[in-house]
Design an enzyme around this catalytic site. Structure first.
Site, PDB file in Angstrom:
ATOM      1  CD  GLU A 176      -3.065  -1.006   0.193  1.00  0.00           C
ATOM      2  OE1 GLU A 176      -3.660   0.076   0.154  1.00  0.00           O
ATOM      3  OE2 GLU A 176      -3.346  -1.967  -0.555  1.00  0.00           O
ATOM      4  CG  HIS A 249      -3.564   2.721   4.231  1.00  0.00           C
ATOM      5  ND1 HIS A 249      -4.231   3.553   3.352  1.00  0.00           N
ATOM      6  CD2 HIS A 249      -3.382   1.566   3.568  1.00  0.00           C
ATOM      7  CE1 HIS A 249      -4.440   2.919   2.217  1.00  0.00           C
ATOM      8  NE2 HIS A 249      -3.929   1.707   2.322  1.00  0.00           N
ATOM      9  CB  CYS A 370      -4.643  10.210   2.320  1.00  0.00           C
ATOM     10  SG  CYS A 370      -5.084   8.948   3.529  1.00  0.00           S
TER      11      CYS A 370
END
Length: 446
Positions: A176, A249, A370
């Site tokens: 990720e 995450h 993000c």
């Protein structure tokens, strides 16, 4: 050596919509099906970029991916007729597939790649590995274009950069990107400990989970080996409790900058042993790590995830003080606002806090952290990078004008079937590729 942490923010794409596609992302799931505002989303992101520039940081921008992505639809059997015909067929027979192939989630560039600065690597080049993002169909198609952009921005032929293929897609071998990677060092230009946080082994059988972890430990290890930083790596397992609560995450429950790690009490499975290993790395590399814990009593995990306190940017200002770049939701949540105020007033490394309206991104599951990929660059590496991707006031204003010209102010899943949308998007991206001097970088341009 002088080095800068350059934030490369993702420019929100024209198809920004609340698809609710991200299982385990509470915000994404909660707002799925609502109408979004792509124009507002892109302008909010640009406002944050401008503000960080005014704080004295170097700021870059990464372009949106082409969406709807017709090549993927053709690979799924919708191959007859024009590109507009393909979208019409998909909308009629498999709207869920069309929604996945139209997602603007590449805006969250913390997932774009893992980056190791030249201070850490044995060949003294900056290393990049685009994330395979196998956990989600709508994101698994991103890495080929991400890799193409990174190679354009950071050319290997200059001798300053090295690019690797994404980790192979094999079962649960998910990666990720930088959302599960951090770095601690005396300063950006000094060698550092690279923190690779994972949620599972790719070969581990999992049962009884509501939300499966996305990052495989083996994927993290592979990246560290490719980058040549396995001797500086610390592998840390994220807690199941955090993942199940919606911390899909690690950057939802912790953030690192310089020698500071800010984390929630429930972020990691074995924090004491993890921190011991970081301290030993710090001893080897000449820095003393500072661990700043936010306890469950101060900020409940649910508040931390809802407000994205840890999905902030923890940055070093030009005067070497640290600041938090936070979403407005962290200001309106009592527990997180109180914690930030006390941290600034107390003896923490954090000296300032700046809140931003990123509501469009937040409702879809992504906060300030993000939206950016951190790339540490020296003066020489900056000079060898793709200059048009670095922002100044004039470039920000040009991008704002571009958004105002091309973006809709309302988007629903039904709008993705509009044949005019594909033309609008491609017209916009054609103009953007000229504005950022990218050449024919998009598939439709080739």
């Amino acid at each position: 050596m002088t080095a800068y942490e350059v934030n490369f923010d993702g420019l929100v794409g024209p198809t920004h919509n609340y698809g609710g596609l991200s299982m385990g992302n509470v915000a994404s799931m909660s707002h799925g099906g609502e109408a979004s505002n792509p124009k507002a989303a892109a302008l909010q992101g640009l406002q944050k970029m401008r503000a960080l520039m005014k704080l004295g940081l170097k700021q870059g921008v990464l372009p949106p991916h082409e969406r709807p992505f017709v090549p993927a639809l053709r690979k799924m059997g919708f191959f007859t007729g024009t590109d507009a015909d393909v979208i019409a067929q998909a909308a009629k027979t498999d709207l869920a597939l069309l929604r996945n192939m139209s997602s603007a989630a590449a805006m969250w560039t913390a997932n774009a790649a893992t980056v190791s600065p030249s201070a850490d690597t044995p060949d003294k080049r900056v290393h990049f590995t685009p994330a395979n993002l196998t956990a989600m169909a709508h994101r698994s198609i991103e890495h080929p274009f991400t890799g193409r952009v990174l190679k354009t921005y950071f050319p290997e032929e200059t001798g300053a950069f090295a690019h690797h293929d994404a980790v192979p897609v094999m079962g649960a071998m998910g990666d990720e990107g930088a959302a599960n990677h951090g770095r601690m060092a005396a300063s950006h230009g000094e060698p550092g400990a690279e923190l690779f946080v994972y949620g599972r082994s790719a070969f581990e059988r999992l049962g009884g989970w509501n939300f499966l972890p996305r990052q495989a430990g083996e994927a993290s290890e592979a990246i560290a080996r490719h980058h040549g930083v396995d001797d500086k790596a610390v592998y840390i397992r994220q807690s199941r409790e955090a993942i199940e609560a919606g911390a899909f995450h690690n950057d939802v429950v912790s953030v690192a900058n310089a020698n500071v790690l800010l984390y929630h009490e429930k972020a990691f499975e074995s924090p004491e042993s993890d921190f011991d290993r970081i301290r030993r790395r710090g001893d080897d590399l000449g820095f003393e790590p500072i661990f700043v814990e936010v306890s469950e009593a101060e900020v409940p995990l649910s508040d931390a995830i809802r407000s994205y306190l840890f999905n902030s940017q923890l940055i070093t200002l030009p005067d070497d003080r640290m600041a938090l770049i936070l979403p407005g939701e962290a200001e309106t949540t009592t527990s997180t606002r109180t914690w930030v105020e006390q941290a600034i007033a107390g003896n923490s490394p954090i000296a300032e806090a700046h809140y931003f309206d990123l509501n469009q991104s937040m409702k879809n599951g992504g906060g300030p952290a993000c939206l950016r990929l951190r790339v540490v660059l020296t003066d020489d590496e900056l000079a060898k990078s793709h200059a048009p991707a670095l922002l100044n006031e004039a470039k920000i204003s040009a991008l704002e004008s571009w958004v105002e010209k091309h973006y809709r102010d309302r988007m629903t899943a039904a709008d993705l079937a509009d044949p005019a949308l594909l033309t609008e998007v491609r017209t916009a991206l054609d103009e953007l590729s000229s504005l950022l001097d990218l050449g024919p970088i998009y598939d439709f341009q080739r």
